[in-house]
Write a protein that holds these residues in place. Structure first.
Motif, PDB file in Angstrom:
ATOM      1  N   GLU A 129      39.281  22.358  72.149  1.00 33.75           N
ATOM      2  CA  GLU A 129      40.407  21.918  71.370  1.00 33.75           C
ATOM      3  C   GLU A 129      40.348  21.032  72.781  1.00 33.75           C
ATOM      4  O   GLU A 129      43.055  21.021  73.027  1.00 33.75           O
ATOM      5  CB  GLU A 129      41.527  23.012  70.586  1.00 33.75           C
ATOM      6  N   SER A 134      37.857  15.240  73.862  1.00 32.74           N
ATOM      7  CA  SER A 134      37.348  14.826  72.506  1.00 32.74           C
ATOM      8  C   SER A 134      37.184  12.625  72.325  1.00 32.74           C
ATOM      9  O   SER A 134      35.954  12.358  72.478  1.00 32.74           O
ATOM     10  CB  SER A 134      38.775  14.750  71.111  1.00 32.74           C
ATOM     11  N   HIS A 153      34.956  11.220  67.104  1.00 33.69           N
ATOM     12  CA  HIS A 153      35.846  11.628  68.262  1.00 33.69           C
ATOM     13  C   HIS A 153      37.366  11.263  68.303  1.00 33.69           C
ATOM     14  O   HIS A 153      37.978  12.106  68.766  1.00 33.69           O
ATOM     15  CB  HIS A 153      35.076  11.567  69.969  1.00 33.69           C
ATOM     16  N   GLU A 156      39.192  13.030  65.713  1.00 34.67           N
ATOM     17  CA  GLU A 156      39.379  14.639  66.367  1.00 34.67           C
ATOM     18  C   GLU A 156      41.114  14.248  67.647  1.00 34.67           C
ATOM     19  O   GLU A 156      41.320  15.139  67.506  1.00 34.67           O
ATOM     20  CB  GLU A 156      38.314  14.972  66.629  1.00 34.67           C
TER      21      GLU A 156
END
Length: 281
Positions: A129, A134, A153, A156
């Motif tokens: 995360e 990302s 992405h 994200e």
């Protein structure tokens, strides 16, 4: 304090703080690291390389210092030296996500997108995360021509850090590529405002604004189509209508097509000139 200013993207203040050091503190490995990182952030990469190599000579290899050295060398276009710096860092800490991502960016710069993707996935296994992971996935997708993956992405990355300028720039580019012109302009404008010294971002934001102008609406459906394909298609329609005996309709379509061509030649340069004046260019 030097670390604090660096963390909040004020590398100029970092250098000011470091100027006040004396004695052993002035040659502490953190002083070399923060000075090199600040110089890299200010795009003074040649100076950063010199400082970091001095620090490595004084203190031996540190993964964080090798990471900033590799990034500075990559920014200078010295890709083999950058690769060597990242590989040395990874020999000390094979699972460091920053080193893995840094090496991935070197591979992207060298046109090795598949290898970069593998490195990014290794980094993701240790930092799943992460805005940086990302964002790197989005850059790999862009290099591979996977626009929708890039958009996913980059979205994200924005979810992890909505204020990150790099994530904003990637999201803006991906949105433009996937046809969401409004979101593309909003993200590129935000990224350009956060990094006013980046001429590429300013140019991208201006182009996005051009694409969003109401006068560009008739041209949007053809923005992502090869102009040669459009021309061939139009000619095929004109001659096809004539071939089936619809000469008046063929003539009408030809006139409409001619008007559209003139519009596409005249309007974009005029709108671009107006936008550049508004942006002070």
């Amino acid at each position: 304090m030097a670390a604090h200013w660096l963390r909040i993207a004020r590398p100029d203040r970092t250098l000011e703080e470091l100027q006040g050091l004396s004695g052993d503190a002035a040659v502490d490995y953190r002083a070399y690291l923060f000075r090199g990182a600040a110089l890299h952030a200010l795009e003074r990469n040649e100076e950063a390389v010199e400082v970091l190599r001095d620090g490595l000579a004084q203190h031996g290899p540190f993964p964080a210092m090798l990471h900033v050295l590799g990034a500075s060398l990559r920014s200078e276009g010295r890709l083999p030296e950058a690769e060597a710096a990242f590989l040395q860092g990874l020999s000390l800490d094979p699972n460091d996500p920053d080193l893995l991502l840094g090496y991935a960016h070197v591979c992207l710069a060298a046109g090795q997108a598949e290898k970069a993707g593998a490195l990014v996935e290794r980094a993701a296994s240790h930092a799943p995360e992460s805005v940086a992971v990302s964002a790197a996935r989005a850059q790999v997708a862009f290099a591979l021509g996977k626009d929708r993956d890039m958009h996913r992405h980059s979205t994200e990355a924005l979810a992890y850090d909505p204020e990150d300028p790099n994530a904003r720039a990637l999201h803006g580019t991906a949105s433009m590529l996937t046809g969401d012109a409004r979101a593309g302009y909003d993200s590129l404008r935000s990224a350009a405002a956060a990094q006013p010294g980046d001429p590429d971002l300013r140019a991208a934001a201006r182009e996005a604004k051009l694409f969003n102008h109401p006068l560009m609406l008739p041209l949007r459906p053809f923005a992502r189509v090869n102009p040669l394909v459009v021309w061939v298609g139009a000619v095929a329609v004109i001659y096809g209508l004539r071939a089936v005996g619809a000469a008046p309709l063929s003539f009408a379509f030809a006139m409409i097509w001619l008007a559209f061509c003139v519009y596409s030649w005249v309007v974009p340069p005029l709108v671009r000139r107006w936008i550049n004046r508004r942006w002070g260019q």
